[in-house]
Design a protein around this motif. Structure first.
Motif, mmCIF file in Angstrom:
data_model
loop_
_atom_site.group_PDB
_atom_site.id
_atom_site.type_symbol
_atom_site.label_atom_id
_atom_site.label_comp_id
_atom_site.label_asym_id
_atom_site.label_seq_id
_atom_site.Cartn_x
_atom_site.Cartn_y
_atom_site.Cartn_z
ATOM 1 N N MET A 1 33.777 30.272 47.350
ATOM 2 C CA MET A 1 35.182 30.444 46.983
ATOM 3 C C MET A 1 35.551 31.902 46.736
ATOM 4 O O MET A 1 36.658 32.349 47.039
ATOM 5 C CB MET A 1 35.501 29.602 45.740
ATOM 6 N N PHE A 2 34.618 32.682 46.200
ATOM 7 C CA PHE A 2 34.913 34.067 45.847
ATOM 8 C C PHE A 2 35.366 34.865 47.068
ATOM 9 O O PHE A 2 36.376 35.576 47.022
ATOM 10 C CB PHE A 2 33.667 34.699 45.219
ATOM 11 N N ASP A 3 34.631 34.732 48.173
ATOM 12 C CA ASP A 3 34.983 35.465 49.388
ATOM 13 C C ASP A 3 36.075 34.783 50.200
ATOM 14 O O ASP A 3 36.933 35.440 50.786
ATOM 15 C CB ASP A 3 33.749 35.657 50.268
ATOM 16 N N LEU B 1 44.090 6.389 41.725
ATOM 17 C CA LEU B 1 43.199 7.276 42.468
ATOM 18 C C LEU B 1 43.332 8.715 41.972
ATOM 19 O O LEU B 1 44.438 9.202 41.692
ATOM 20 C CB LEU B 1 43.535 7.217 43.958
ATOM 21 N N ALA B 2 42.200 9.391 41.874
ATOM 22 C CA ALA B 2 42.167 10.801 41.487
ATOM 23 C C ALA B 2 41.096 11.502 42.311
ATOM 24 O O ALA B 2 40.195 10.859 42.864
ATOM 25 C CB ALA B 2 41.887 10.943 39.989
ATOM 26 N N PHE B 3 41.201 12.817 42.375
ATOM 27 C CA PHE B 3 40.201 13.620 43.070
ATOM 28 C C PHE B 3 39.766 14.770 42.173
ATOM 29 O O PHE B 3 40.600 15.491 41.621
ATOM 30 C CB PHE B 3 40.752 14.188 44.380
ATOM 31 N N LEU B 4 38.457 14.916 42.028
ATOM 32 C CA LEU B 4 37.875 16.048 41.310
ATOM 33 C C LEU B 4 37.738 17.211 42.296
ATOM 34 O O LEU B 4 37.270 17.024 43.420
ATOM 35 C CB LEU B 4 36.513 15.641 40.749
ATOM 36 N N VAL B 5 38.141 18.402 41.865
ATOM 37 C CA VAL B 5 38.040 19.595 42.713
ATOM 38 C C VAL B 5 37.128 20.616 42.032
ATOM 39 O O VAL B 5 37.330 20.950 40.860
ATOM 40 C CB VAL B 5 39.419 20.219 42.967
ATOM 41 N N LEU B 6 36.125 21.104 42.764
ATOM 42 C CA LEU B 6 35.252 22.154 42.231
ATOM 43 C C LEU B 6 35.165 23.291 43.238
ATOM 44 O O LEU B 6 35.453 23.129 44.428
ATOM 45 C CB LEU B 6 33.869 21.602 41.878
ATOM 46 N N SER B 7 34.770 24.454 42.744
ATOM 47 C CA SER B 7 34.590 25.610 43.617
ATOM 48 C C SER B 7 33.108 25.899 43.773
ATOM 49 O O SER B 7 32.332 25.792 42.824
ATOM 50 C CB SER B 7 35.311 26.838 43.058
ATOM 51 N N THR B 8 32.726 26.257 44.978
ATOM 52 C CA THR B 8 31.354 26.623 45.305
ATOM 53 C C THR B 8 31.230 28.150 45.294
ATOM 54 O O THR B 8 32.235 28.857 45.162
ATOM 55 C CB THR B 8 30.987 26.083 46.698
ATOM 56 N N PRO B 9 30.022 28.689 45.453
ATOM 57 C CA PRO B 9 29.903 30.152 45.506
ATOM 58 C C PRO B 9 30.750 30.801 46.601
ATOM 59 O O PRO B 9 31.166 31.959 46.466
ATOM 60 C CB PRO B 9 28.404 30.361 45.766
ATOM 61 N N PHE C 1 38.206 27.018 52.057
ATOM 62 C CA PHE C 1 38.312 28.108 51.087
ATOM 63 C C PHE C 1 37.242 28.017 49.995
ATOM 64 O O PHE C 1 37.350 28.674 48.964
ATOM 65 C CB PHE C 1 39.710 28.117 50.480
ATOM 66 N N GLY C 2 36.213 27.200 50.229
ATOM 67 C CA GLY C 2 35.094 27.165 49.293
ATOM 68 C C GLY C 2 35.224 26.150 48.177
ATOM 69 O O GLY C 2 34.578 26.304 47.136
ATOM 70 N N PHE C 3 36.004 25.096 48.381
ATOM 71 C CA PHE C 3 36.146 24.034 47.385
ATOM 72 C C PHE C 3 35.496 22.747 47.901
ATOM 73 O O PHE C 3 35.288 22.578 49.108
ATOM 74 C CB PHE C 3 37.625 23.760 47.082
ATOM 75 N N GLU C 4 35.182 21.847 46.972
ATOM 76 C CA GLU C 4 34.730 20.503 47.306
ATOM 77 C C GLU C 4 35.613 19.491 46.587
ATOM 78 O O GLU C 4 36.175 19.778 45.525
ATOM 79 C CB GLU C 4 33.269 20.295 46.891
ATOM 80 N N VAL C 5 35.697 18.274 47.172
ATOM 81 C CA VAL C 5 36.619 17.239 46.695
ATOM 82 C C VAL C 5 35.882 15.915 46.570
ATOM 83 O O VAL C 5 35.152 15.514 47.494
ATOM 84 C CB VAL C 5 37.806 17.088 47.673
ATOM 85 N N ASP D 1 42.260 31.796 38.031
ATOM 86 C CA ASP D 1 43.124 30.659 37.719
ATOM 87 C C ASP D 1 44.350 30.638 38.628
ATOM 88 O O ASP D 1 44.778 29.577 39.096
ATOM 89 C CB ASP D 1 43.571 30.716 36.259
ATOM 90 N N GLN D 2 44.933 31.819 38.876
ATOM 91 C CA GLN D 2 46.085 31.880 39.767
ATOM 92 C C GLN D 2 45.720 31.472 41.188
ATOM 93 O O GLN D 2 46.471 30.751 41.852
ATOM 94 C CB GLN D 2 46.631 33.308 39.793
ATOM 95 N N CYS D 3 44.570 31.935 41.647
ATOM 96 C CA CYS D 3 44.117 31.607 42.996
ATOM 97 C C CYS D 3 43.906 30.098 43.135
ATOM 98 O O CYS D 3 44.355 29.481 44.110
ATOM 99 C CB CYS D 3 42.832 32.369 43.283
ATOM 100 N N VAL D 4 43.224 29.502 42.156
ATOM 101 C CA VAL D 4 42.981 28.057 42.201
ATOM 102 C C VAL D 4 44.302 27.286 42.151
ATOM 103 O O VAL D 4 44.507 26.326 42.896
ATOM 104 C CB VAL D 4 42.051 27.632 41.047
ATOM 105 N N ALA D 5 45.226 27.719 41.272
ATOM 106 C CA ALA D 5 46.521 27.055 41.174
ATOM 107 C C ALA D 5 47.278 27.122 42.503
ATOM 108 O O ALA D 5 47.934 26.154 42.918
ATOM 109 C CB ALA D 5 47.353 27.683 40.058
ATOM 110 N N TYR D 6 47.176 28.249 43.171
ATOM 111 C CA TYR D 6 47.827 28.409 44.476
ATOM 112 C C TYR D 6 47.276 27.388 45.478
ATOM 113 O O TYR D 6 48.029 26.712 46.183
ATOM 114 C CB TYR D 6 47.612 29.827 44.980
ATOM 115 N N HIS D 7 45.960 27.258 45.532
ATOM 116 C CA HIS D 7 45.363 26.343 46.500
ATOM 117 C C HIS D 7 45.600 24.886 46.120
ATOM 118 O O HIS D 7 45.809 24.042 47.007
ATOM 119 C CB HIS D 7 43.877 26.643 46.654
ATOM 120 N N LEU D 8 45.579 24.561 44.830
ATOM 121 C CA LEU D 8 45.899 23.194 44.435
ATOM 122 C C LEU D 8 47.363 22.875 44.720
ATOM 123 O O LEU D 8 47.707 21.732 45.042
ATOM 124 C CB LEU D 8 45.585 22.992 42.949
#
Length: 281
Positions: free
Chosen positions: A58-60, A48-56, A19-23, A80-87
């Motif tokens: 993610m929009f599509d 342990l933790a994981f950083l999550v970012l969105s790439t270009p 879905f256009g994220f990196e971990v 924010d809602q979309c990201v919260a859903y995927h997390l």
């Protein structure tokens, strides 16, 4: 990387990356060591933790399908809602583990951020956090200069979305990962920081290095729009008031996307249609 960490990373990537994220994994200690105690994560250092970012992408891949899914709620930001859903799907994919998710925008009651996202991205090796201290003999005098992260493949065309913490899971032997310094010269760092602080609306700071991919013109138009106006830009209308409308005392209401202008809404929700030009600063 330890086998357990590699396995968990793979599971989270399987959930998010399509879905256009990196971990990126990191230890809480790496983050806490760079910050004063007020900003520390209250967990043992080896946690342990994981950083999550969105790439270009993610929009599509994530936002547009989310808008079509009828999960959208009133009064909060669609991204924010979309990201919260995927997390949240990450938590569902690892039911055997205790998981805490902190979004990049979350704050404590005293308004202190729950996570300093750019610091987390730097220690996880996801993106280099360029700050004033990275410029020798800087030219800014008493001016306040904020720092900015640059991704080794996407430049500034990405966003840090949050961290996934695994309390109770400690990995003392996790090898640290340094971020790639993709803006190595003093002159380029000055240009980057000045662009981010003084001319951020023109997007040019994001090209501090040549990116593999940028936001589409459609995506740029969306993120240039004030959050309060984004539902209208997407062609989505809130439910009408009247009999059967939910009480204002109830939690946020699930609404069905309803195009105010059907042609415009189809354009925004179709990956193949984008505005012809980007908005001005």
């Amino acid at each position: 990387m330890e086998p357990q960490v590699a396995e968990l990373k793979q599971k989270i990537e399987d959930t998010l990356c399509p879905f256009g994220f990196e971990v990126y994994p990191f230890q809480v200690a790496w983050y806490n060591e760079l910050l004063p105690p007020a900003f520390h994560l209250p967990l043992p250092g080896p946690t342990l933790a994981f950083l999550v970012l969105s790439t270009p992408a993610m929009f599509d891949r994530a936002l547009k399908p989310f808008l079509k899914s009828c999960h959208l709620q009133l009064l909060t930001d669609p991204v924010d809602q979309c990201v919260a859903y995927h997390l949240g799907r990450v938590r569902e994919s690892l039911p055997e583990l205790q998981i805490e998710v902190i979004a990049d925008y979350e704050v404590h009651a005293n308004r202190r951020p729950k996570i300093l996202a750019q610091t987390a991205a730097h220690v996880a090796g996801a993106a280099y956090y360029y700050q004033r201290q990275d410029v020798e003999d800087d030219p800014w005098g008493t001016q306040h200069i904020s720092g900015v992260c640059i991704h080794p493949r996407f430049g500034g065309w990405f966003a840090i979305r949050g961290v996934v913490l695994l309390p109770g899971l400690e990995v003392p032997d996790l090898p640290p990962r340094k971020p790639h310094d993709c803006v190595p010269t003093r002159a380029d760092r000055i240009t980057l920081l000045e662009g981010f602080n003084f001319h951020w609306r023109d997007w040019t700071y994001r090209d501090a290095m040549t990116p593999q991919e940028r936001y589409s013109e459609e995506q740029k138009a969306y993120f240039s729009t004030p959050p309060a106006q984004r539902l209208a830009l997407l062609g989505l209308a809130p439910p009408s008031e009247g009999p059967g409308s939910p009480s204002p005392d109830l939690p946020l209401t699930i609404v069905t996307p309803k195009p105010q202008n059907p042609g415009r809404a189809r354009g925004w929700l179709s990956p193949s249609i984008s505005p012809t030009i980007s908005p001005g600063p």
